[in-house]
Design an enzyme around this catalytic site. Structure first.
Site, mmCIF file in Angstrom:
data_model
loop_
_atom_site.group_PDB
_atom_site.id
_atom_site.type_symbol
_atom_site.label_atom_id
_atom_site.label_comp_id
_atom_site.label_asym_id
_atom_site.label_seq_id
_atom_site.Cartn_x
_atom_site.Cartn_y
_atom_site.Cartn_z
ATOM 1 N N TYR A 255 0.837 -1.192 0.000
ATOM 2 C CA TYR A 255 0.000 0.000 0.000
ATOM 3 C C TYR A 255 0.874 1.244 0.000
ATOM 4 C CZ TYR A 255 -4.574 -1.933 1.354
ATOM 5 O OH TYR A 255 -5.779 -2.565 1.394
ATOM 6 N N HIS B 288 -14.141 4.194 2.999
ATOM 7 C CA HIS B 288 -12.978 3.322 2.882
ATOM 8 C C HIS B 288 -12.914 2.263 3.972
ATOM 9 C CE1 HIS B 288 -11.075 6.566 0.298
ATOM 10 N NE2 HIS B 288 -10.906 5.468 -0.404
ATOM 11 N N ARG C 4 -3.229 8.700 -9.155
ATOM 12 C CA ARG C 4 -2.568 7.513 -8.617
ATOM 13 C C ARG C 4 -3.150 6.300 -9.313
ATOM 14 N NH1 ARG C 4 -5.619 4.670 -4.395
ATOM 15 N NH2 ARG C 4 -3.719 3.636 -3.719
ATOM 16 N N GLU D 77 -7.019 0.829 -12.212
ATOM 17 C CA GLU D 77 -7.734 2.083 -11.998
ATOM 18 C C GLU D 77 -6.755 3.244 -12.070
ATOM 19 O OE1 GLU D 77 -11.240 0.555 -8.929
ATOM 20 O OE2 GLU D 77 -9.717 1.952 -8.227
ATOM 21 N N TYR E 251 -9.157 -9.586 -0.442
ATOM 22 C CA TYR E 251 -9.863 -8.324 -0.635
ATOM 23 C C TYR E 251 -10.002 -7.996 -2.113
ATOM 24 C CZ TYR E 251 -10.693 -3.309 -0.775
ATOM 25 O OH TYR E 251 -11.188 -2.073 -1.070
ATOM 26 N N LYS E 252 -8.958 -8.259 -2.868
ATOM 27 C CA LYS E 252 -9.004 -7.930 -4.292
ATOM 28 C C LYS E 252 -9.704 -9.026 -5.093
ATOM 29 C CE LYS E 252 -5.281 -4.569 -4.197
ATOM 30 N NZ LYS E 252 -5.869 -3.320 -4.727
#
Lengths: 347, 316, 200
Positions: free
Chosen positions: A37, A193, A223, A265, A316-317
């Site tokens: 992250y 979030h 980003r 993204e 999570y992904k």
């Protein structure tokens, strides 16, 4: 060069494809052989000619088909586009910034004539011509945010600043990585979030919020983020999870290269002038593993990233169930050679 | 640090004996960025050896890109920024102006806005009024000034039944209790002006059971002058003298120390600096640090705050 | 039983600080079931809170009605259900002034729905006091059909609107006043984990 637009689908027969040109200009999201992250923010626009970073709002070969897919999703579920009542001014800000940018950056595709508040917009790829009065919503077929985001690739969130926080009070969200605008609209930065694992403890959101609040007019940043999707599906919404969920279990060693997609993204951030809101476009690029592996550097790197990733993040992904098959497939493209720094493919 | 534009002063108009209006336009008449109600700009003043930067609320129409206007009250006891504006700046002067930033926006969800201004604190509300007009939202404005000399707003405010003016020299006082009673659910209160007015409004609101979430204030703060002091920078070991008419931030800038800033009024938090050691008392003049943070003396806001004592070492 | 203490969770999961008397200011008090006890505790700490209070109570089978009625609120209204009470709540909140105190006590379903209404009318969150009492049953919104199932106490559970089997998330929307529920067997239809009671 005038763009050729693909005739393709993001559902049903999934005829979506990337040309060689589109593959080479993908904003590959890993600048090293591991994923951690980070806030990883840089100024936007700005980047090599032809890259998706060159212009403020990238228009590519998928434009027309993506807009058709968005229209289908909205017909099915109009709640994917919502704006709380106080966000109309931010919607006009967004419309202005997109129309002005596209007309300047893609003169052959878009034209904007302005005479005071009397505006004339021409969108050639979608065959749209509209005369309207800026700031008068009754002169558009729908609200300003909906109007312009039906003509712009990527999802959009409009964040209202108050009480030292950012509140997601409007959005157009039809190609999301499994989050619901209808549920999350009205939440502050930390609330929406909240489901992201681990990041809170790492202080990622505190830093990101502080950065965003300090953004001034005329400044914009970007980003990269990523996730994994089975099939080139834009609408991976929680609303339809029970419809697309079973597809996640159709991966086999034979089809993984074609079916498993890296979903990138390109997020950008814009301080809007009239409303003081922040626009948060989330542009999605899809590429199957085969596409990625045409670039040797990316094949090696993706293998290492997905092999070594924290299991919580794989979950999570959304690719933990297919991780072994994915890593196995990618291993054939990883000869152990070192990779060069940065995201761009080796020439 | 914000993006800047070099603009030309095109109008200088005394509004009262104390307050002067300045208008800035682009030298080639290029359009300026439009802005939101309540925004301010930072004006750079090359005052001899010293580069001053003062923040001023924009008082012109947020949707008007042809120019920016500010109103400056002459502060005889200030560090000199307002005196510079009043004595050195004339039509034709070119000045560096930051892009607008907003730290005092209206909450557009409010069902009604109650604006309370004291003295020169009327300035941010002048652009708010334009935006409220555009959005057609209900409001009332209460404007208090000591004297007509101070009440620059009188020349700038439109005639409206929703605008109430109280001049205290003439025996009129604002009745905060009445203003804060019987306001409909969803009303927000905004106050800008001297410290005393802000605390009076916040105290009265608390007494009347108002939630903090409906209260907004902007202290009209510029750094107070004070006694000279010395700071030491931990990383380079340099010592820097802060003169009586200089803020710590200005002294750091004069010494070419890179430091982030935005509002220069102790509100935005951008210049927050860690204190490595403190033998003495920090005079916290900001609105950013909490009471606990002030007491700890581990952080300082160089734009506003000063120091008295033996040694102050900054983590710079 | 005091204010329920919930185990720490994600940022969007609401917490309830408990009711603190704000003197004799005008107020609206709404309680359901065991929430009545929080109102009685509040009145015991400062009886003046009732001077200008409208107290609305939805018993849901609990037996506190007569005790609440005797507290001496300016107006006492016992309602058969939250649905039945909403018109009154709307009327009272809609005509309230700033400074009116809002006290909510009882289930997450009631507090979520009333606070969502108050927020939509423009009352800031810090003006809403809440105390959780009684059942930890949750209001769960099916993300697929958008229907809300009240007082959910198991995970997974069956959506009372569309019939999908849903799992219980801690993700909560203040705008809607509900938690999010998502299909538990979306990827593997029919493969459903064992049903468990949810805990605080």
């Amino acid at each position: 060069m005038t763009l050729q637009f693909n005739d393709e689908t993001f559902r049903g027969d999934y005829s979506y494809f990337n040309t060689e040109h589109a593959i080479k200009r993908l904003p590959f999201p890993f600048d090293r052989d591991e994923y951690v992250y980070s806030v990883n923010i840089e100024a936007h626009p700005g980047g090599p000619k032809g890259s998706p970073f060159e212009f403020r709002f990238d228009v590519d070969e998928h434009y027309v088909s993506e807009m058709k897919d968005r229209a289908i999703t909205l017909d099915d579920d109009p709640l994917r586009c919502q704006s709380l009542p106080h966000m109309e001014l931010a919607g006009w800000d967004l419309l202005e910034i997109i129309m002005v940018s596209k007309a300047e950056d893609y003169t052959d595709l878009f034209t904007l004539h302005r005479d005071g508040n009397r505006w004339h917009w021409i969108n050639r790829p979608l065959g749209i011509e509209q005369r309207f009065t800026f700031l008068d919503p009754t002169t558009l077929p729908c609200g300003p945010m909906e109007y312009i985001t039906r003509q712009t690739q990527g999802d959009f969130a409009l964040l209202h600043e108050r009480d030292g926080n950012l509140w997601m009070d409007a959005g157009m969200v039809t190609s999301q990585a499994d989050w619901s605008l209808d549920f999350d609209i009205g939440m502050n930065f930390f609330e929406w979030h909240a489901p992201v694992p681990k990041a809170k403890q790492m202080g990622v959101f505190d830093k990101a919020l502080k950065f965003l609040l300090a953004m001034q007019q005329g400044q914009s940043y970007r980003r990269l983020n990523w996730t994994m999707t089975v099939n080139p599906r834009l609408d991976t919404s929680p609303e339809n999870y029970h419809k697309w969920g079973p597809e996640k279990r159709t991966i086999t060693p034979e089809n993984v290269g074609r079916k498993q997609h890296l979903r990138i993204e390109l997020q950008s951030f814009w301080r809007l002038p009239r409303s003081n809101a922040i626009a948060f476009p989330i542009r999605c690029y899809l590429a199957c593993l085969e596409d990625i592996c045409t670039q040797p550097k990316w094949g090696r790197r993706l293998h290492r990233v997905l092999r070594d990733i924290d299991p919580t993040l794989a979950e999570y992904k959304g690719f933990a169930v297919n991780q072994d098959m994915i890593v196995n497939y990618l291993s054939q493209f990883d000869d152990g050679a070192p990779t060069s720094p940065g995201i761009f493919p080796d020439a | 640090m914000s993006k800047q534009m070099m603009l030309e002063v095109t109008e200088v108009e005394p509004l009262t004996p104390l307050v002067t209006r300045f208008r800035f336009e682009h030298p080639e008449k290029a359009p300026l960025p439009i802005f939101s109600g309540g925004a301010h700009v930072v004006v750079e003043m090359p005052d001899g050896e010293m580069l001053r930067r003062n923040a001023y609320s924009l008082i012109s129409d947020p949707n008007d890109a042809s120019g920016y206007e500010i109103a400056v009250r002459r502060e005889e006891t200030g560090r000199g920024g307002s005196r510079y504006m009043h004595s050195e700046v004339t039509p034709g002067t070119r000045m560096r102006i930051s892009v607008p930033t907003n730290l005092f926006a209206l909450d557009p969800r409010a069902r009604k806005h109650v604006l309370i201004a004291g003295g020169i604190g009327i300035t941010p509300f002048l652009s708010h009024l334009r935006q409220l007009d555009l959005l057609q939202q209900p409001f009332e404005l209460h404007y208090a000034a000591r004297s007509r000399d101070e009440a620059a707003g009188l020349k700038l405010l439109p005639k409206s039944a929703r605008i109430h003016v109280q001049i205290s020299d003439e025996g009129n006082r604002m009745d905060l209790g009445e203003i804060l009673t019987d306001q409909p659910i969803g009303t927000h209160v905004y106050v800008c002006g001297p410290e005393g007015l802000i605390s009076a409004v916040l105290d009265a609101a608390a007494r009347h059971g108002w939630p903090k979430g409906a209260l907004h204030s902007e202290a009209f703060a510029s750094p107070p002058p004070g006694k000279p002091f010395t700071v030491t920078l931990a990383k380079s070991g340099r010592t820097i003298e802060v003169s009586a008419s200089q803020s710590l931030l200005e002294a750091l800038e004069a010494a070419k120390v890179e430091i982030d800033w935005s509002c220069r009024g102790g509100a935005c938090g951008r210049c927050e600096t860690k204190v490595a050691a403190c033998d003495g008392q920090i005079e916290h003049n900001d609105h950013w640090l909490s009471r606990d943070e002030r007491a700890e003396q581990k952080k300082i806001m160089p734009c506003m705050s000063r120091f008295t004592g033996a040694a102050l070492v900054l983590d710079l | 039983m005091p204010n329920t203490s919930f185990s720490p969770s994600i940022e969007s999961r609401p917490t309830y600080a408990g009711l603190v008397p704000q003197g004799s200011a005008p107020s609206i008090m709404i309680a359901d079931a065991e929430g009545a006890e929080a109102i009685m505790d509040l009145a015991e700490r400062d009886a003046a809170v009732l001077d200008q209070a409208h107290l609305i109570y939805i018993p849901k089978g609990a037996k506190f009605g007569s005790k609440l009625a005797e507290l001496g609120a300016k107006g006492y209204h016992e309602e058969a259900s939250l649905d039945a009470a909403m018109a009154l709540i709307n009327r009272l909140l809609g005509s309230a002034h700033m400074g009116t105190q809002l006290y909510l006590a009882g289930s997450e379903g009631m507090m979520g729905r009333v606070s969502a209404l108050a927020l939509s009318l423009g009352l800031p969150l810090d003006a809403i006091q809440m105390e959780h009492r009684g059942s930890i049953g949750r209001p769960m919104q099916c993300v697929h059909c958008k229907g809300v199932t009240q007082d959910v106490t198991t995970d997974p559970f069956t959506c009372s609107h569309c019939g999908l089997t849903l799992f219980v998330r801690d993700h909560f929307s203040r705008r809607l006043g509900v938690f999010q529920a998502v299909c538990v067997d979306a990827e593997t239809p029919g493969v459903v984990p064992e049903i468990q009671e949810i805990t605080a």
